[in-house]
Design an enzyme around this catalytic site. Sequence first.
Site, PDB file in Angstrom:
ATOM      1  N   ARG A  75     -16.505   1.834  -3.516  1.00 24.53           N
ATOM      2  CA  ARG A  75     -15.919   0.965  -2.665  1.00 24.53           C
ATOM      3  C   ARG A  75     -16.537  -0.530  -2.872  1.00 24.53           C
ATOM      4  O   ARG A  75     -17.563  -0.730  -3.161  1.00 24.53           O
ATOM      5  CB  ARG A  75     -16.309   1.254  -1.201  1.00 24.53           C
ATOM      6  N   LYS A 100       0.737  -1.228  -0.152  1.00 22.85           N
ATOM      7  CA  LYS A 100       0.143   0.050   0.001  1.00 22.85           C
ATOM      8  C   LYS A 100       0.973   1.174  -0.001  1.00 22.85           C
ATOM      9  O   LYS A 100       1.546   1.444   1.073  1.00 22.85           O
ATOM     10  CB  LYS A 100      -0.789  -0.056   1.048  1.00 22.85           C
ATOM     11  N   LYS A 125      -7.666  -3.051   2.184  1.00 18.04           N
ATOM     12  CA  LYS A 125      -6.451  -2.544   2.697  1.00 18.04           C
ATOM     13  C   LYS A 125      -6.203  -3.359   4.164  1.00 18.04           C
ATOM     14  O   LYS A 125      -7.176  -3.415   4.830  1.00 18.04           O
ATOM     15  CB  LYS A 125      -6.310  -1.085   2.730  1.00 18.04           C
TER      16      LYS A 125
END
Length: 481
Positions: A254, A113, A260
Amino acid sequence: MAASLDDGDSVEVQGSSSKYTLSRNGSVYMCSCPAWKNQGAPIDSRTCKHLRAYLGDDVETLRIGTAVPGSRAASTRASGGSGAVKKDTAPPVLLAHKWELEHDPTGWWMSEKLDGIRAYWDGEAFVSRLGNKFFAPDWFVADLPADTLDGELWVGRKMFQKTTSIVRSGAAGQEWRNVHYVVFDAPNAKGGFEERLAHAQHVLTRAAAPHARPLDHVRCEGFAHLKDELARVEALGGEGLMLRRPGSNYEIGRSTSLLKVKTFHDAEARVVGHAPGAGKHKGRLGALICELPGKVRFNVGTGFTDLERQAPPAIGSIITFRYQELSDDGVPRFPSYVGERVDAEAPVALTPARNIAQPAKPPKPTKPQAIKRAPVEPEPADAETDANANADADADAGGGFASTLGAASYTCKLVHEAEQKFWEIEVRGTQHITRFGKLGSKGQMRLAELGSATACRSDAEKRAMQKRKAGYVSATKPATP
């Protein structure tokens, strides 16, 4: 008399106390003054008194409107007091949910990330997820393919603020040579995720753009693999991991196909005040007073550089902060400043989530405990925390912060028999956690970030030595029942 500024031109003007440079790059008119740089508006909608004086007030009013963009008045009108406004030109981007322990990651694609700025390449220009254009230099975008790509403008790990500063500067300067466009999807390509990623790799290789590259992905082999990779990335200073469901489509909004994974969570909050500093921070910022939806207020007092404490984010701006968990009242624990958002929507309400290394809470005992807990006593004069530490820093010692960061590299547990107190310290990476209070009580917890594992260990040992000099001795039994 008003003058003009042709595309590519620059001119030096005298301000009230310094000289500033005015320049133009396409539709972006820039000034090197702090007022222009610190505005929250998109760079093609900014002005300042120097631009107005040079170009003419009527010209600037026609170009950007009556109010100076980025001012509190303009920001409030434009957003209704709720942050940046999502434009009709906003690209249809895929957004992530948080990973939960109930999701088996086996077979999913795993990648780092990045702590950069999300940028959608529409084949001609970079666009933020809210529809604002990012103006990169011509040489930066010259070799990018005409395909639609999704990625991040990224300088490096723990360099979010520098990335933001460069992107805000517009197309001027050589700082863009430190930026990479890291691509993780090709939204308009055919097929599932694997085919789209292969397409992105193909067009980037063919274009040979020196400042762009695809993001590496690897198949996750299970929970242990995920935990090990998360620890590896975080040890390098990375933010965390992303998981992509194999064969997934590029969905708008979303989606549970993109998750994540982080030891710490991050979120956005609005700055509503500045708490003055004390001690070494006297005369500058001590903490940002921040607010979440629902009027949840808390202080962010760590994570700032000295320069940021002297010139903190303005009241009304949106910041990103990192936190470990939420209290029962929904207040973030151990919040730390990450940076001011260059392009953010209004903050959203936070929901509790368990971390990868945080076990489920044990069942409550069937019989009431017979232990009488003494009230927690505050730390003595040699307190472990900065005067500006967040007021909500005391946390559950049992299942919270310590369980999320892996093994401690140094631990010291001391007691003061005469005063019936305990004191403990654990070093975990660049942070140490101190717990203290009355024997038999849960005690209080404090977190300190020192930026270096070596410095953190040295500081912890020094504190332990000071405690021993104050009458504390090594604990022969647990401090709490």
